[in-house]
Design an enzyme around this catalytic site. Structure first.
Site, PDB file in Angstrom:
ATOM      1  CG  HIS A 268      48.641  33.727  41.165  1.00  0.00           C
ATOM      2  ND1 HIS A 268      47.853  32.717  41.628  1.00  0.00           N
ATOM      3  CD2 HIS A 268      49.215  33.249  40.025  1.00  0.00           C
ATOM      4  CE1 HIS A 268      47.941  31.677  40.818  1.00  0.00           C
ATOM      5  NE2 HIS A 268      48.757  31.964  39.842  1.00  0.00           N
ATOM      6  CG  HIS A 307      39.349  31.987  43.923  1.00  0.00           C
ATOM      7  ND1 HIS A 307      39.036  31.524  42.671  1.00  0.00           N
ATOM      8  CD2 HIS A 307      40.557  31.471  44.229  1.00  0.00           C
ATOM      9  CE1 HIS A 307      40.016  30.749  42.239  1.00  0.00           C
ATOM     10  NE2 HIS A 307      40.966  30.698  43.170  1.00  0.00           N
ATOM     11  CG  ASP A 363      47.082  32.004  48.768  1.00  0.00           C
ATOM     12  OD1 ASP A 363      46.583  32.395  47.704  1.00  0.00           O
ATOM     13  OD2 ASP A 363      47.993  31.158  48.824  1.00  0.00           O
TER      14      ASP A 363
HETATM   15  C1  SDX Z   1      45.266  32.293  44.271  1.00  0.00           C
HETATM   16  O1  SDX Z   1      42.932  31.804  39.911  1.00  0.00           O
HETATM   17  C2  SDX Z   1      43.293  30.841  40.784  1.00  0.00           C
HETATM   18  O2  SDX Z   1      42.870  29.735  40.711  1.00  0.00           O
HETATM   19  C3  SDX Z   1      44.319  31.293  41.848  1.00  0.00           C
HETATM   20  C4  SDX Z   1      44.603  30.269  42.955  1.00  0.00           C
HETATM   21  C5  SDX Z   1      45.328  29.051  42.416  1.00  0.00           C
HETATM   22  O3  SDX Z   1      45.225  27.995  43.073  1.00  0.00           O
HETATM   23  O4  SDX Z   1      46.070  29.198  41.409  1.00  0.00           O
HETATM   24  O5  SDX Z   1      43.395  29.899  43.579  1.00  0.00           O
HETATM   25  C6  SDX Z   1      45.541  30.858  43.994  1.00  0.00           C
HETATM   26  O6  SDX Z   1      45.851  33.153  43.641  1.00  0.00           O
HETATM   27  C7  SDX Z   1      44.186  32.633  45.288  1.00  0.00           C
HETATM   28  C8  SDX Z   1      43.924  34.173  45.396  1.00  0.00           C
HETATM   29  C9  SDX Z   1      45.018  34.765  46.265  1.00  0.00           C
HETATM   30  N1  SDX Z   1      44.928  36.236  46.243  1.00  0.00           N
HETATM   31  C10 SDX Z   1      44.499  36.938  47.320  1.00  0.00           C
HETATM   32  O7  SDX Z   1      44.078  36.444  48.361  1.00  0.00           O
HETATM   33  C11 SDX Z   1      44.623  38.452  47.150  1.00  0.00           C
HETATM   34  C12 SDX Z   1      43.330  39.117  47.628  1.00  0.00           C
HETATM   35  N2  SDX Z   1      42.248  38.744  46.724  1.00  0.00           N
HETATM   36  C13 SDX Z   1      41.992  39.619  45.623  1.00  0.00           C
HETATM   37  O8  SDX Z   1      42.985  40.448  45.158  1.00  0.00           O
HETATM   38  C14 SDX Z   1      40.973  39.101  44.627  1.00  0.00           C
HETATM   39  O9  SDX Z   1      39.941  38.567  45.337  1.00  0.00           O
HETATM   40  C15 SDX Z   1      41.443  38.111  43.582  1.00  0.00           C
HETATM   41  C16 SDX Z   1      42.621  38.613  42.845  1.00  0.00           C
HETATM   42  C17 SDX Z   1      41.747  36.803  44.203  1.00  0.00           C
HETATM   43  C18 SDX Z   1      40.273  37.928  42.611  1.00  0.00           C
HETATM   44  O10 SDX Z   1      40.079  39.150  42.015  1.00  0.00           O
HETATM   45  P1  SDX Z   1      38.919  39.378  40.924  1.00  0.00           P
HETATM   46  O11 SDX Z   1      38.191  38.123  40.629  1.00  0.00           O
HETATM   47  O12 SDX Z   1      39.532  40.128  39.774  1.00  0.00           O
HETATM   48  O13 SDX Z   1      37.907  40.246  41.683  1.00  0.00           O
HETATM   49  P2  SDX Z   1      37.958  41.834  41.722  1.00  0.00           P
HETATM   50  O14 SDX Z   1      39.345  42.305  42.061  1.00  0.00           O
HETATM   51  O15 SDX Z   1      37.310  42.350  40.485  1.00  0.00           O
HETATM   52  O16 SDX Z   1      37.049  42.127  43.009  1.00  0.00           O
HETATM   53  C19 SDX Z   1      35.646  42.289  42.891  1.00  0.00           C
HETATM   54  C20 SDX Z   1      35.311  43.246  44.029  1.00  0.00           C
HETATM   55  C21 SDX Z   1      36.088  44.558  43.951  1.00  0.00           C
HETATM   56  O17 SDX Z   1      35.313  45.510  44.666  1.00  0.00           O
HETATM   57  P3  SDX Z   1      34.459  46.642  43.808  1.00  0.00           P
HETATM   58  O18 SDX Z   1      35.442  47.240  42.796  1.00  0.00           O
HETATM   59  O19 SDX Z   1      33.375  45.804  43.125  1.00  0.00           O
HETATM   60  O20 SDX Z   1      33.956  47.593  44.827  1.00  0.00           O
HETATM   61  O21 SDX Z   1      35.696  42.651  45.287  1.00  0.00           O
HETATM   62  C22 SDX Z   1      36.718  43.457  45.873  1.00  0.00           C
HETATM   63  C23 SDX Z   1      37.313  44.311  44.773  1.00  0.00           C
HETATM   64  O22 SDX Z   1      37.858  45.504  45.334  1.00  0.00           O
HETATM   65  N3  SDX Z   1      37.704  42.521  46.425  1.00  0.00           N
HETATM   66  C24 SDX Z   1      38.253  42.643  47.623  1.00  0.00           C
HETATM   67  C25 SDX Z   1      39.093  41.535  47.754  1.00  0.00           C
HETATM   68  N4  SDX Z   1      39.037  40.791  46.651  1.00  0.00           N
HETATM   69  C26 SDX Z   1      38.170  41.412  45.822  1.00  0.00           C
HETATM   70  N5  SDX Z   1      38.103  43.585  48.587  1.00  0.00           N
HETATM   71  C27 SDX Z   1      38.824  43.386  49.692  1.00  0.00           C
HETATM   72  N6  SDX Z   1      39.650  42.334  49.921  1.00  0.00           N
HETATM   73  C28 SDX Z   1      39.806  41.407  48.962  1.00  0.00           C
HETATM   74  N7  SDX Z   1      40.613  40.377  49.171  1.00  0.00           N
END
Ligand code: SDX
Length: 429
Positions: A268, A307, A363
């Protein structure tokens, strides 16, 4: 036919149910009538991590993840970032309307009245180790503020509540800056209310010696716009924490500390810090293919990408990319920008990321600007928490005023042991 309802047939019993539809949702408790036996609890929805559950009705922020739309109280984020100051936007988010010039002047002076913290807060923060993470200090100190204002627990007194709102918005930059100064061993700098909200924060962060700090206008404005972009984002993890913790009717300082603790996580608000550490780890453009290969092999995430809601682009990332150029004109180009741009270029062409709809989020680029302005990487989540305090408080107030909201207490699907009798210790194997 066109009725606002679902007709559900329970194939276990053959019974049919008419469930009303409103706002394209069904009310989860309407499912409780669906039972097999009369003494059953009744049907629940099962939704780990709230992937498809609306917690509340809200009029604060609107996001369309497919179209990359973000609006605060109906105003597009791009217009607010271009024309407003952060304090103007915090007024909008909290009151629902853009302030008149008189209202903004009043709001600004009221917030500035509350930028100082009790001297004991300094002593409390000096108890942390020199290498304490500033976000850990921020979370703890915001919680501690609740002990300085016992009347904050009187959350249904409009007057007392407004005072706590002003205290929180006014003091979070001070707590943030004190956390940084503690980590550098430098004396704390008191608020200089002749400066703007953001200029004062920069002064408390970077002032050296007795000369008054004069923020560089381009950097001050860039940070102020970053504060606007981070002010709210509907039901993200930390705002959900604010609503849920606040639903127990605890004071707003304790609820804000809980929200900040949620924001601290690398998935996050901690992601902006993780992005810079990732770029440092990659080190050079030539290492990007190997790094991407590792991500695709599940060895880690491409931090700053992906996201839960945005599946095409995060509109904030677009604004931030433009802001970066303004800042780098003043500070010199952050060499890590080239790695970030190449990482984005490669990722956006790679089927692994395309298939999973992974794009740069807020981010991915923000940390490059923070670093160019002079903030250490550990301060990045704290820079997120400062403006998000306005969003957290707005949602907290909306929750308190929502007659449909009660103390948050979800149910579970129990998959543990059936009833079993106690076994004396001598008989346990
Ligand atoms: C913020 O919610 C908000 O509004 C948050 C925010 C705000 O203003 O408050 O926008 C701020 O928190 C932005 C997000 C910052 N976090 C990151 O950048 C961390 C990296 N991103 C991820 O961890 C992820 O994308 C999330 C947490 C942001 C979203 O996760 P989800 O929606 O639960 O998606 P998921 O983990 O189920 O991913 C779906 C697939 C998975 O692959 P499979 O299991 O289908 O093979 O996508 C992959 C994940 O492994 N994946 C990624 C990835 N993000 C998702 N793979 C590699 N790198 C990534 N960053």
């Amino acid at each position: 036919m066109n009725k606002d309802s679902l007709t559900i047939t329970d194939n276990r019993t053959g019974k049919t149910y008419e469930i009303p539809v409103a706002n394209d949702t069904v009310h989860a408790t309407d499912l409780r009538q669906i039972k097999v036996k009369d003494d059953d609890f009744g049907m629940m929805t099962y939704d780990p991590s709230f992937m498809n559950t609306a917690l509340c009705k809200s009029s604060i922020t609107f996001i369309d993840g497919d179209k990359g739309i973000l609006r605060y109280r109906g105003y597009p984020i791009e217009q607010l970032a271009e024309h407003c100051s952060y304090l103007e936007v915090s007024y909008l988010i909290l009151h629902g309307e853009l302030p008149t010039s008189a209202q903004l002047e009043q709001w600004t002076s009221e917030v500035k009245m509350h930028t100082f913290v009790h001297e004991n807060i300094k002593r409390l923060m000096q108890g942390f180790r020199y290498d304490a993470h500033p976000m850990g200090m921020f979370v703890s100190t915001v919680a501690a503020l609740s002990t300085f204002y016992p009347e904050a627990g009187d959350i249904f007194s409009e007057e007392k509540r407004r005072k706590q709102v002003l205290r929180l918005i006014g003091k979070v930059p001070t707590v943030a800056a004190f956390a940084y100064r503690n980590s550098t061993g430098m004396p704390y700098v008191y608020p200089d209310n002749d400066l703007t909200f953001t200029g004062n924060f920069l002064s408390m962060m970077f002032r050296a010696g007795s000369n008054r700090y004069k923020p560089h206008p381009v950097l001050e404005q860039a940070l102020d716009k970053l504060f606007i972009l981070h002010a709210d984002h509907e039901l993200n993890c930390s705002t959900t924490a604010m609503r849920n913790v606040g639903s127990s009717h605890v004071d707003p300082f304790s609820a804000t500390a809980a929200a900040a603790a949620a924001l601290y996580g690398p998935l996050h608000g901690g992601a902006n810090e993780a992005v810079l550490r990732m770029l440092d780890h990659i080190g050079d453009i030539s290492q990007i293919p190997a790094f991407i290969k590792g991500v695709k092999a599940g060895e880690g995430k491409l931090m700053g990408f992906g996201h839960r809601v945005y599946k095409n682009f995060d509109p904030r990332a677009n604004v931030i990319k433009k802001l970066a150029e303004d800042v780098f004109e003043v500070t010199g180009r952050n060499p890590k920008l080239d790695i970030a741009l190449e990482l984005e270029r490669i990722a956006l062409q790679d089927d692994y990321f395309i298939k999973r709809k992974l794009y740069p989020n807020v981010d991915f680029y923000s940390g490059l600007i923070y670093q160019a302005i002079g903030f250490p990487v550990q301060m990045f989540p704290v820079l997120f928490a400062i403006p998000r305090t306005s969003g957290w408080i707005a949602h907290w107030q909306e929750m308190l005023n929502d007659a449909e909201q009660k103390i948050a207490r979800p149910r579970q699907v129990y998959i543990g042991s059936p009833k079993r009798d106690f076994v004396p210790i001598e008989k346990r194997r």
